[in-house]
Design an enzyme around this catalytic site. Sequence first.
Site, short mmCIF file in Angstrom:
data_model
loop_
_atom_site.label_atom_id
_atom_site.label_comp_id
_atom_site.label_asym_id
_atom_site.label_seq_id
_atom_site.Cartn_x
_atom_site.Cartn_y
_atom_site.Cartn_z
N HIS A 37 0.86 -1.19 0.00
CA HIS A 37 0.00 0.00 0.00
C HIS A 37 0.89 1.24 0.00
O HIS A 37 2.10 1.13 0.21
CB HIS A 37 -0.90 0.02 1.24
CG HIS A 37 -0.11 0.16 2.50
ND1 HIS A 37 0.48 -0.92 3.14
CD2 HIS A 37 0.25 1.25 3.22
CE1 HIS A 37 1.16 -0.49 4.19
NE2 HIS A 37 1.03 0.83 4.27
N HIS A 120 5.46 5.98 -1.00
CA HIS A 120 6.23 4.79 -1.35
C HIS A 120 5.45 3.53 -1.01
O HIS A 120 4.48 3.58 -0.26
CB HIS A 120 7.57 4.78 -0.60
CG HIS A 120 7.39 4.62 0.88
ND1 HIS A 120 7.05 5.66 1.71
CD2 HIS A 120 7.48 3.52 1.67
CE1 HIS A 120 6.95 5.22 2.95
NE2 HIS A 120 7.19 3.91 2.96
#
Length: 177
Positions: A37, A120
């Site tokens: 995620h 990220h």
Amino acid sequence: MPRLFTGIEIPAEIGLQLSSYRGGLPGARWIDPENYHITLRFIGDIDLSTARDVSSILGDTRRRDPFTVTIEGLDTFGGERPRVVFARAGNGDLTDMHQEQERLIRRVGLPPERRKFTPHVTLARLRDSSPIDVADYFATRGHFPRLTFTARRFVLFSSRDSVGGGPYVVEAAYPLG
């Protein structure tokens, strides 16, 4: 007491491509692809009443259209003491969503996020990996193809205390558009 954070889910086909980077790094604890995620706002351990307030106020997020997310390269956090290997993600929409969620979450009385927002996807958490091991890992990975997908919602995730890396549970979903 739930540990909460908001994020963008990574589609299975993108997760499969990212999972091809697993392995070959001593001291790495690889994240399962189903737990990939992009964190928008870490909230932390909060009481149930505050969790309800957070879930409710996130519904006040300005409804924006779905947007394209681009993942474009490998990197690490930690410098001389590397602690995470990740795939960089970015565009202005992620930053805008982070900033808006920061404002909303502070309205329920939670403190501001201390860390700088760096969108990220965490691929591995590192324990005792040397900078040389990490440099060797990056050197053997070659070209990283640009990966893109459309974010159609963001979610409120919960995780178990002190586990790191999942499993994560979607507690609420907020559609875009």
